[in-house]
Design a protein around this motif. Structure first.
Motif, PDB file in Angstrom:
ATOM      1  N   LYS A  28       0.796  -1.225   0.000  1.00  0.00           N
ATOM      2  CA  LYS A  28       0.000   0.000   0.000  1.00  0.00           C
ATOM      3  C   LYS A  28       0.832   1.280   0.000  1.00  0.00           C
ATOM      4  N   THR A  29       2.106   1.197   0.366  1.00  0.00           N
ATOM      5  CA  THR A  29       2.924   2.409   0.426  1.00  0.00           C
ATOM      6  C   THR A  29       4.372   2.104   0.072  1.00  0.00           C
ATOM      7  N   GLU A  30       5.018   3.090  -0.511  1.00  0.00           N
ATOM      8  CA  GLU A  30       6.447   2.978  -0.821  1.00  0.00           C
ATOM      9  C   GLU A  30       7.289   3.724   0.193  1.00  0.00           C
ATOM     10  N   ARG A  31       6.616   4.364   1.164  1.00  0.00           N
ATOM     11  CA  ARG A  31       7.334   5.138   2.190  1.00  0.00           C
ATOM     12  C   ARG A  31       6.777   4.824   3.567  1.00  0.00           C
ATOM     13  N   LEU A  32       7.660   4.796   4.549  1.00  0.00           N
ATOM     14  CA  LEU A  32       7.268   4.622   5.944  1.00  0.00           C
ATOM     15  C   LEU A  32       8.317   5.292   6.813  1.00  0.00           C
ATOM     16  N   HIS A  33       7.907   6.349   7.516  1.00  0.00           N
ATOM     17  CA  HIS A  33       8.845   7.127   8.323  1.00  0.00           C
ATOM     18  C   HIS A  33       8.784   6.798   9.810  1.00  0.00           C
ATOM     19  N   ILE A  34       7.610   6.374  10.280  1.00  0.00           N
ATOM     20  CA  ILE A  34       7.391   6.213  11.722  1.00  0.00           C
ATOM     21  C   ILE A  34       6.658   4.905  11.981  1.00  0.00           C
ATOM     22  N   VAL A  35       7.184   4.106  12.914  1.00  0.00           N
ATOM     23  CA  VAL A  35       6.478   2.923  13.400  1.00  0.00           C
ATOM     24  C   VAL A  35       6.351   3.060  14.912  1.00  0.00           C
ATOM     25  N   ILE A  36       5.126   3.057  15.413  1.00  0.00           N
ATOM     26  CA  ILE A  36       4.877   3.157  16.854  1.00  0.00           C
ATOM     27  C   ILE A  36       4.263   1.842  17.323  1.00  0.00           C
ATOM     28  N   CYS A  37       5.044   1.078  18.076  1.00  0.00           N
ATOM     29  CA  CYS A  37       4.601  -0.214  18.615  1.00  0.00           C
ATOM     30  C   CYS A  37       3.893   0.050  19.929  1.00  0.00           C
TER      31      CYS A  37
ATOM     32  N   ARG B 157      20.315   6.021  10.153  1.00  0.00           N
ATOM     33  CA  ARG B 157      19.359   7.126  10.234  1.00  0.00           C
ATOM     34  C   ARG B 157      17.978   6.659  10.712  1.00  0.00           C
ATOM     35  N   ILE B 158      17.930   5.454  11.289  1.00  0.00           N
ATOM     36  CA  ILE B 158      16.710   4.958  11.922  1.00  0.00           C
ATOM     37  C   ILE B 158      16.924   5.002  13.434  1.00  0.00           C
ATOM     38  N   TYR B 159      16.108   5.777  14.127  1.00  0.00           N
ATOM     39  CA  TYR B 159      16.255   5.980  15.569  1.00  0.00           C
ATOM     40  C   TYR B 159      15.208   5.142  16.300  1.00  0.00           C
ATOM     41  N   VAL B 160      15.669   4.299  17.213  1.00  0.00           N
ATOM     42  CA  VAL B 160      14.786   3.372  17.923  1.00  0.00           C
ATOM     43  C   VAL B 160      14.853   3.662  19.416  1.00  0.00           C
ATOM     44  N   ASN B 161      13.704   3.893  20.042  1.00  0.00           N
ATOM     45  CA  ASN B 161      13.660   4.168  21.475  1.00  0.00           C
ATOM     46  C   ASN B 161      12.386   3.592  22.088  1.00  0.00           C
ATOM     47  N   ALA B 162      12.417   3.384  23.403  1.00  0.00           N
ATOM     48  CA  ALA B 162      11.279   2.836  24.139  1.00  0.00           C
ATOM     49  C   ALA B 162      10.762   3.873  25.128  1.00  0.00           C
ATOM     50  N   PHE B 163       9.504   3.706  25.535  1.00  0.00           N
ATOM     51  CA  PHE B 163       8.935   4.655  26.484  1.00  0.00           C
ATOM     52  C   PHE B 163       7.909   3.984  27.389  1.00  0.00           C
ATOM     53  N   PHE B 164       7.787   4.529  28.591  1.00  0.00           N
ATOM     54  CA  PHE B 164       6.709   4.180  29.518  1.00  0.00           C
ATOM     55  C   PHE B 164       5.692   5.308  29.429  1.00  0.00           C
ATOM     56  N   PRO B 165       4.447   5.035  28.979  1.00  0.00           N
ATOM     57  CA  PRO B 165       3.474   6.122  28.803  1.00  0.00           C
ATOM     58  C   PRO B 165       2.981   6.717  30.112  1.00  0.00           C
TER      59      PRO B 165
ATOM     60  N   THR C 289      14.760   9.739   0.654  1.00  0.00           N
ATOM     61  CA  THR C 289      14.294  11.049   1.115  1.00  0.00           C
ATOM     62  C   THR C 289      15.368  11.686   1.977  1.00  0.00           C
ATOM     63  N   SER C 290      15.129  12.913   2.352  1.00  0.00           N
ATOM     64  CA  SER C 290      16.100  13.628   3.186  1.00  0.00           C
ATOM     65  C   SER C 290      15.806  13.463   4.668  1.00  0.00           C
ATOM     66  N   SER C 291      14.793  12.669   5.009  1.00  0.00           N
ATOM     67  CA  SER C 291      14.389  12.520   6.410  1.00  0.00           C
ATOM     68  C   SER C 291      14.942  11.241   7.011  1.00  0.00           C
ATOM     69  N   GLU C 292      14.890  11.179   8.341  1.00  0.00           N
ATOM     70  CA  GLU C 292      15.249   9.962   9.050  1.00  0.00           C
ATOM     71  C   GLU C 292      13.969   9.189   9.361  1.00  0.00           C
ATOM     72  N   ALA C 293      14.100   8.006   9.957  1.00  0.00           N
ATOM     73  CA  ALA C 293      12.943   7.204  10.347  1.00  0.00           C
ATOM     74  C   ALA C 293      13.002   6.950  11.849  1.00  0.00           C
ATOM     75  N   ARG C 294      11.846   6.639  12.416  1.00  0.00           N
ATOM     76  CA  ARG C 294      11.744   6.413  13.857  1.00  0.00           C
ATOM     77  C   ARG C 294      10.986   5.117  14.144  1.00  0.00           C
ATOM     78  N   VAL C 295      11.443   4.376  15.142  1.00  0.00           N
ATOM     79  CA  VAL C 295      10.710   3.240  15.691  1.00  0.00           C
ATOM     80  C   VAL C 295      10.539   3.515  17.179  1.00  0.00           C
ATOM     81  N   VAL C 296       9.305   3.524  17.647  1.00  0.00           N
ATOM     82  CA  VAL C 296       8.977   3.855  19.034  1.00  0.00           C
ATOM     83  C   VAL C 296       8.261   2.654  19.653  1.00  0.00           C
ATOM     84  N   VAL C 297       8.766   2.171  20.789  1.00  0.00           N
ATOM     85  CA  VAL C 297       8.258   0.938  21.391  1.00  0.00           C
ATOM     86  C   VAL C 297       7.716   1.230  22.791  1.00  0.00           C
TER      87      VAL C 297
END
Length: 356
Positions: A109-118, A234-242, A164-172
């Motif tokens: 469905k897409t050729e681009r993906l900048h952000i994944v929020i788990c 250029r893919i930044y991966v971090n975790a968080f406690f909401p 692209t000129s942007s970075e990507a993010r993975v948030v867990v």
């Protein structure tokens, strides 16, 4: 960590424009995806700040449709009834085949993906179940499913960064309850029955899954940094406690403590805990803030709001992180085959998505 100790290092009003970006968020099946949930609030904020597309990956489409109606009523969000800016993809995170099918759909469905929020996850439960691949279900949903989903989407994230000129993010999403798990015995993940008292075991299994999320975050970040290609770095991966946010999932405490005490617990934390906006803010910060790139924030654990915090000692055990990674890789290989991490575009087109 309660609302009394909420740090204010970021405000949702500080979210930068997200025009041209594509995001994916996993949403909890057991929690109504409506105004009072973190799932809905994170998605609403992405829409508010101009995200081009959001894929909502979840089990229950009816709950998604409820959310969509709520987003349409929100101020600062322009979303038509059939607006394609948000799209539902059905997925059971406990089932490896379902996760593969969802990843295939996204790639088609897409050729681009900048952000994944788990963000999805099963709550503390007194019931002991196993996934279709015989992994304890809370761990399968909260950790294993997200691990496999992200790995299957890594090629898309890398390609997005490369073109692209942007970075990507993975948030867990993790939890302060990861500190309750002081030992991770991988053999226990596939036990056929629950050998411990329900209250202790339910809390411990939840904490174990959230420990797994932090270990995954740190190991993925390490592997991306050590990869030879520039796009991986250029893919930044971090975790968080909401935070302690009273949602429908908190009803699970009734099974452990009784309805009266469970109700009292919810009332107390509705006062001293975090709001859904506070709970969403750290995820949005890690997904969108320019500070993440500017300060080279990688493999870290954050508490509300946008405050880095040292996780437990075992959550920083990189040997254990590698062991868990290899264990999940082996479990995925049993189900998907040896080339599961490197499925080509031709493979995806030849195979229709698996039933979910």
């Amino acid at each position: 960590m309660t609302g009394f100790f909420t740090y204010r290092n970021f405000s949702l009003h500080d979210t930068p424009p997200l025009d041209g970006r594509v995001a994916l968020i996993t949403a909890s099946a057991g929690n109504r995806i409506v105004a009072h949930s973190r799932d809905s609030e994170i998605t609403a904020q992405l829409l508010r700040y101009g995200i081009e597309k959001v894929f909502v990956v979840a089990r229950n489409k009816n709950k998604y449709m409820d959310s969509k109606e709520e987003w349409r009523r929100r101020a600062h969000i322009t979303l038509g009834k059939n607006d394609s800016r948000v799209e539902f993809i059905k997925c059971d995170l406990t089932d490896i085949l379902s996760v593969q099918g969802a990843a295939r759909q996204v790639k088609l469905k897409t050729e681009r993906l900048h952000i994944v929020i788990c963000n999805a996850g099963q709550a503390v439960s007194s019931q002991y179940h196993r996934s279709p691949q015989n992994v304890e279900s809370v761990f399968a949903a909260n950790c294993l499913g997200h691990h496999i989903l992200v790995i299957l989407l890594l090629s898309l994230l890398r390609e997005t960064v490369r073109t692209t000129s942007s970075e990507a993010r993975v948030v867990v999403a993790s939890s302060s309850m990861h500190q309750l798990c002081r030992k991770l015995d991988l053999d226990l993940l596939t036990l056929p029955t629950n050998p411990k008292p329900a209250l202790y075991d339910g809390i411990w299994r939840y904490g174990r899954s959230k420990l797994g999320d932090i270990l995954f975050t740190k190991e993925l970040s390490r592997r991306l940094l050590q990869a030879g290609d520039t796009s991986s770095k250029r893919i930044y991966v971090n975790a968080f406690f909401p935070g302690n946010i009273v949602t429908e999932q908190w009803n699970a405490w009734n099974a452990f403590l009784g309805k009266l005490i469970g109700s009292m617990l919810r009332k107390v934390f509705s006062v001293i805990g975090q709001s859904v906006q506070d709970g969403a803010a750290t995820a949005v910060y890690l997904a969108a803030s320019k500070e993440v790139k500017e300060r080279d924030i990688r493999g870290q654990y954050f508490v509300p709001i946008a405050k880095p915090k040292t996780a437990s000692a075992i959550a920083n055990d990189m040997e254990l992180a590698r062991d868990l990674w290899n264990w999940i890789d082996a479990k995925a290989t049993e189900t998907l085959g040896s080339n599961w991490q490197h499925e080509t575009d031709e493979d995806r087109l030849d195979k229709s998505p698996r039933a979910m």
